[in-house]
Design an enzyme around this catalytic site. Structure first.
Site, PDB file in Angstrom:
ATOM      1  N   CYS A  92      15.637 -44.773  -0.833  1.00  0.00           N
ATOM      2  CA  CYS A  92      16.868 -45.472  -1.187  1.00  0.00           C
ATOM      3  C   CYS A  92      17.619 -44.513  -2.101  1.00  0.00           C
ATOM      4  O   CYS A  92      17.201 -44.261  -3.235  1.00  0.00           O
ATOM      5  CB  CYS A  92      16.548 -46.791  -1.897  1.00  0.00           C
ATOM      6  SG  CYS A  92      17.985 -47.837  -2.193  1.00  0.00           S
ATOM      7  N   SER A  93      18.701 -43.936  -1.604  1.00  0.00           N
ATOM      8  CA  SER A  93      19.351 -42.818  -2.280  1.00  0.00           C
ATOM      9  C   SER A  93      19.899 -43.210  -3.642  1.00  0.00           C
ATOM     10  O   SER A  93      20.180 -44.382  -3.910  1.00  0.00           O
ATOM     11  CB  SER A  93      20.483 -42.267  -1.403  1.00  0.00           C
ATOM     12  OG  SER A  93      19.984 -41.828  -0.165  1.00  0.00           O
ATOM     13  N   ALA A  94      20.063 -42.211  -4.503  1.00  0.00           N
ATOM     14  CA  ALA A  94      20.602 -42.436  -5.843  1.00  0.00           C
ATOM     15  C   ALA A  94      21.994 -43.045  -5.745  1.00  0.00           C
ATOM     16  O   ALA A  94      22.826 -42.592  -4.941  1.00  0.00           O
ATOM     17  CB  ALA A  94      20.651 -41.127  -6.618  1.00  0.00           C
TER      18      ALA A  94
END
Length: 381
Positions: A92-94
């Site tokens: 889950c990307s930044a």
């Protein structure tokens, strides 16, 4: 839910203060599509932080609403993510990275969006909130990851179209799209994305050709079937599976030995603009530096050539092993960049056509032509 609302608002405020978040529709989506709904019960983020929601729910929420990527898969699903030991293959990307690409996308209500790399489904959910779920198609290569994203989205009442397939091929059944949004790194821009986007449409992607830095790329599709745009900033994403770097050839011997006066760190530590120039001159070549105590080794390799250059303190000259021509090509490309005035990343752009991909400096009329035999354009254009 009060704690979630408070943490969400704090994240929104941090992203706004840092200049990442400027568009009202992206801000609204962040508030309406809570990140924690897409994060697994055991989360890994930051510098190897591990938090179990069952054991520490408040700490887990704190981790979820930090500006860090959260690892959600190891070794393409072959290793239990709870162990934390393995190669990171989905996340889950930044939030800052997600927001930056969404703002570059500049999507409006009603735009038809192709989202490449569903992952947890969070970005697909944000896009659904921004343009309407019926207008979002999200493609994921891993059926297990796609199924889990579907569950995450369903719990929030969001229903973008989810497709299991190779995102590099786009989704022809949904074309033409107004926007293409990639949440995985690509070594080159698949022409299928250009072909499936209407003229004036926008493509945003993390561009990682293999030489040093990764870059935010924003392209506009032209009426002639090409796409033209610039590199905007840094973007670090896990690579699309079909675009991963070839493995280091790990030769059984060290190959031919020579020396150079150029400190390998000059090439390995070069800024993003130099990386773009070197990558353009040497397409298909990968570069990675490795530290061990006070020694630094720069590796250069393609599918058919490799070289290493080693820095050790106190040396007057530095040792090169392997294909000396590959090292010399990289050095020439670096000093070409210096001779151009050391232009930054945003001075470079890219033109994508059906059979070619060309990096340029300043304007599309000033292309960088590959040099030497070491580099090879990637297949599947």
């Amino acid at each position: 839910m009060e704690g979630v609302a408070r943490r969400t608002e704090a994240l929104v405020e941090r992203l706004t203060a840092a200049g990442w978040l400027t568009q009202g529709r992206v801000r609204t989506a962040l508030r309406d599509v809570p990140r924690h709904a897409f994060v697994p019960p055991v989360a890994w983020a930051g510098e190897g932080d591990r938090v179990d929601r069952a054991a520490s729910p408040e700490k887990w929420l704190d981790l979820v609403y930090q500006d860090d990527a959260i690892i959600t898969q190891l070794d393409d699903g072959q290793t239990d993510v709870a162990t934390g030991a393995g190669s990171f293959t989905s996340s889950c990307s930044a939030p800052s990275t997600v927001v930056s690409l969404l703002e570059l996308l500049d999507a409006e209500v009603g735009h038809r969006v192709l989202d490449v790399g569903t992952g947890t489904g969070w970005t697909a959910g944000l896009l659904a909130r921004m343009v309407g779920a019926e207008n979002v198609t999200s493609v994921e290569v891993d059926p297990f990851v796609s199924a889990r994203a579907a569950e995450n989205l369903k719990r929030l009442g969001l229903s973008p179209r989810l497709v299991v397939g190779d995102g590099g091929e786009g989704w022809a059944d949904g074309a033409p799209f107004d926007r293409v949004h990639a949440t995985c790194g690509v070594s080159h821009v698949p022409y299928a994305w250009v072909r499936q986007t209407r003229p004036g449409g926008v493509i945003v992607a993390p561009y990682a050709p293999g030489f040093g830095s990764s870059h935010e790329l924003r392209l506009v599709v032209m009426p002639d079937g090409t796409a033209v745009g610039r590199f905007i900033g840094h973007a670090s994403y896990m690579m699309m599976r079909s675009h991963r770097q070839p493995p280091w050839p790990a030769p059984g011997d060290e190959g031919a030995e020579s020396t150079t006066q150029i400190d390998p760190r000059t090439i390995g530590y070069a800024p993003a603009g130099a990386d773009l120039a070197m990558g353009a001159f040497l397409p298909g070549v990968n570069a990675r530096g490795h530290h061990r105590d006070d020694t630094y080794v720069l590796r250069l390799w393609s599918t058919h050539a490799w070289a290493t250059a080693t820095y050790r303190p106190g040396q007057r000259d530095y040792v090169v092993h392997g294909d000396r021509g590959l090292w010399d090509d990289a050095v020439r490309a670096y000093f070409w960049w210096v001779g151009q005035g050391s232009p930054g990343r945003d001075s470079f752009g890219l033109t994508v056509a059906s059979e070619t991909e060309t990096v340029w400096l300043g304007t599309p009329t000033n292309p960088i032509r590959p040099q030497g035999p070491a580099g090879v354009m990637p297949p599947g254009r």
